[in-house]
Scaffold this motif. Structure first.
Motif, PDB file in Angstrom:
ATOM      1  N   GLN A   1      -5.489   5.260   5.058  1.00 29.82           N
ATOM      2  CA  GLN A   1      -5.487   4.954   3.399  1.00 29.82           C
ATOM      3  C   GLN A   1      -4.049   5.846   3.092  1.00 29.82           C
ATOM      4  O   GLN A   1      -3.584   6.955   3.526  1.00 29.82           O
ATOM      5  N   GLN A   2      -3.280   5.275   2.185  1.00 28.02           N
ATOM      6  CA  GLN A   2      -2.074   5.808   1.818  1.00 28.02           C
ATOM      7  C   GLN A   2      -1.846   6.187   0.277  1.00 28.02           C
ATOM      8  O   GLN A   2      -2.489   5.388  -0.552  1.00 28.02           O
TER       9      GLN A   2
ATOM     10  N   SER B   1      -0.340   2.529  -3.161  1.00 21.32           N
ATOM     11  CA  SER B   1      -1.495   3.174  -2.650  1.00 21.32           C
ATOM     12  C   SER B   1      -2.257   2.097  -2.004  1.00 21.32           C
ATOM     13  O   SER B   1      -2.213   0.725  -2.745  1.00 21.32           O
ATOM     14  N   SER B   2      -3.212   2.465  -1.165  1.00 21.72           N
ATOM     15  CA  SER B   2      -4.134   1.298  -0.387  1.00 21.72           C
ATOM     16  C   SER B   2      -5.116   1.009  -1.464  1.00 21.72           C
ATOM     17  O   SER B   2      -5.236  -0.111  -1.164  1.00 21.72           O
ATOM     18  N   ALA B   3      -5.591   1.572  -2.134  1.00 19.50           N
ATOM     19  CA  ALA B   3      -6.512   1.036  -3.236  1.00 19.50           C
ATOM     20  C   ALA B   3      -5.952   0.070  -4.027  1.00 19.50           C
ATOM     21  O   ALA B   3      -6.596  -0.832  -4.460  1.00 19.50           O
TER      22      ALA B   3
ATOM     23  N   ARG C   1      -7.029  -4.105   4.701  1.00 18.03           N
ATOM     24  CA  ARG C   1      -6.557  -2.971   3.961  1.00 18.03           C
ATOM     25  C   ARG C   1      -7.689  -1.789   4.082  1.00 18.03           C
ATOM     26  O   ARG C   1      -7.418  -0.561   3.778  1.00 18.03           O
ATOM     27  N   THR C   2      -8.971  -2.152   4.060  1.00 19.04           N
ATOM     28  CA  THR C   2      -9.951  -1.076   4.414  1.00 19.04           C
ATOM     29  C   THR C   2      -9.942  -0.623   5.558  1.00 19.04           C
ATOM     30  O   THR C   2     -10.521   0.459   5.675  1.00 19.04           O
TER      31      THR C   2
ATOM     32  N   ALA D   1       0.815  -1.077   0.001  1.00 24.06           N
ATOM     33  CA  ALA D   1       0.009   0.059  -0.010  1.00 24.06           C
ATOM     34  C   ALA D   1       0.799   1.315   0.083  1.00 24.06           C
ATOM     35  O   ALA D   1       0.570   2.371  -0.659  1.00 24.06           O
TER      36      ALA D   1
ATOM     37  N   ARG E   1      -6.997  -0.038   7.368  1.00 27.43           N
ATOM     38  CA  ARG E   1      -5.958   0.823   7.689  1.00 27.43           C
ATOM     39  C   ARG E   1      -5.905   2.013   7.208  1.00 27.43           C
ATOM     40  O   ARG E   1      -6.922   2.401   6.426  1.00 27.43           O
TER      41      ARG E   1
END
Length: 428
Positions: free
Chosen positions: A395-396, A303-305, A390-391, A299, A393
């Motif tokens: 967001q990066q 990116s986290s997405a 991931r959802t 991430a 944590r």
């Protein structure tokens, strides 16, 4: 290649009569009552109890991580200490055989010296396995793929991890990170089927996850515990030959003497299996925690997405292999249109097929993972929990972004590997 059917239909669910949308390429199922979700859980009280126990242990770890989202680091507690002691026992056994063999050769009775020679050979078979570093046609050297190596180096530098010494391109729907040999050189393996299923930013997330293993304190990847586990596996393979496995599975009938030998080998290998199981259990939570940390580094890089969507693509492994088998059968039966390049048709068809997987099939695979706690392998946490974390944590944003010209260069550099892997998978 035959055209892929994408026509959807609507019909009532046999279980609850709710309307369900079906795609002829995938199993029909009901999101409301989970009719036809997949294979049923194992039957039997003992199997259900073991399943519930293992699932509860995995969920406890996840609950700890979800409760402390800023603390993903792997600590050295009592399980690690016990694992180190067990690994020392494994290595001491090898040293004891070596010392005894040398003593027989130097100071032993002349009649026992042949036994010392046998002991040296046994020491070689029992030696710690550090991995081998040999020439491999799957390796893409730096001069063959400068753009790919440059991208991987950028990601490694951003994450503060070691740059890989070489990159392998394989036919697996997976990727891996290994440290091998006496010089402890790093090898990064990228599976082309998974690479094809990912978007550009998801590929950066995949590389970031694998490189993250270089600095996430995974206890199983340390040389002391890793060599102990591999040594135990080698001991078990030495003590239980294929004949013993076949007898245990009752796949073939042998004579009474062969049956007795097989049972004796299995009995003698029992302590080795028990020790390997103990080491595996003592390091299991540490290994899974390290995987969550590697996801965090993915991430950070992409990116986290992108990291979350990359993990979601792992649900499609069985779907990808189903498509590969279909394409292999079509290629071998010469069902391709005339003038079609089988290699490009293979990769284009696989990519389009995976991109066209409907949301209902994604949801079915995710629910199967949640019900059965399925994972990439035994060292990984269940995939659905990795996606879920991931959802939760912070967001990066993406730290590494490649230009379209870079991706075009990488695509060109991978052309020989695409040709090789496609021929392997198609059986041409």
């Amino acid at each position: 290649m035959p055209e892929t059917l994408t026509t959807t239909t609507t019909r009532p669910c046999p279980g609850c009569a709710a309307q369900i949308v079906t795609d002829p390429r995938f199993p029909a199922w009901c999101p409301a009552c989970e009719w036809n979700l997949g294979a049923e859980p194992p039957r039997g009280r003992w199997r259900r109890w073991r399943r519930a126990r293992d699932h509860a242990r995995i969920e406890r770890l996840y609950a700890k991580l979800a409760a402390r989202p800023d603390d993903l680091r792997v600590g050295h507690g009592a399980p690690w200490f016990l694992a180190v002691l067990l690994a020392a026992l494994v290595h001491l056994c090898t040293l004891a055989v070596l010392a005894g063999s040398l003593w027989l050769l130097v100071d032993g009775h002349p009649f026992l010296k042949p036994l010392g020679v046998v002991g040296l050979g046994l020491t070689w078979l029992l030696r710690p396995r550090l991995g081998t570093w040999r020439a491999d046609p799957a390796v893409l050297a730096r001069e063959q793929a400068p753009a790919l190596h440059a991208l991987v180096d950028r990601i490694a530098d951003e994450l503060g991890t070691r740059r890989p010494d070489r990159i392998r391109i394989t036919r697996a729907f997976n990727a891996s990170y290994r440290v091998q040999g006496l010089r402890r050189r790093v090898e990064l393996s990228l599976g082309l089927p998974l690479w094809t299923a990912l978007t550009e930013q998801e590929r950066i997330a995949l590389i970031g996850h694998e490189l993250g293993h270089g600095s996430n304190s995974d206890q199983r990847r340390g040389p002391w515990l890793h060599t102990a586990l591999r040594t135990l596996e080698a001991w078990h393979a030495l003590m239980v030959p294929h004949a013993g496995d076949a007898f245990r599975r009752r796949a073939a009938h042998t004579g009474a003497i062969e049956d007795l030998v097989a049972w004796l080998l299995l009995w003698c290998a029992g302590p080795v299996r028990l020790l390997h199981h103990a080491l595996h259990r003592l390091t299991a939570l540490s290994s899974q925690r390290a995987e969550y940390l590697a996801d965090e580094m993915a991430a950070r890089a992409a990116s986290s997405a992108a990291a979350g969507s990359m993990l979601g693509k792992l649900f499609l492994r069985d779907t990808a292999w189903t498509r590969v088998f279909q394409q292999s059968a079509a290629a071998q039966n010469r069902m391709l249109p005339k003038g079609t390049d089988p290699v490009e048709e293979f990769w284009t068809g696989l990519g389009e097929y995976l991109e066209s997987v409907p949301p209902a099939e994604h949801e079915r695979r995710a629910r199967l993972s949640a019900r059965d706690m399925t994972a990439v392998d035994v060292s990984h946490p269940p995939t659905h929990l990795r996606v879920q974390l991931r959802t939760q944590r912070p967001q990066q944003p993406a730290a590494v972004v490649a230009d379209p010209s870079d991706w075009a260069a990488i695509h060109h550099e991978l052309a020989p590997a695409r040709h090789r892997v496609a021929h392997e998978l198609l059986g041409l």
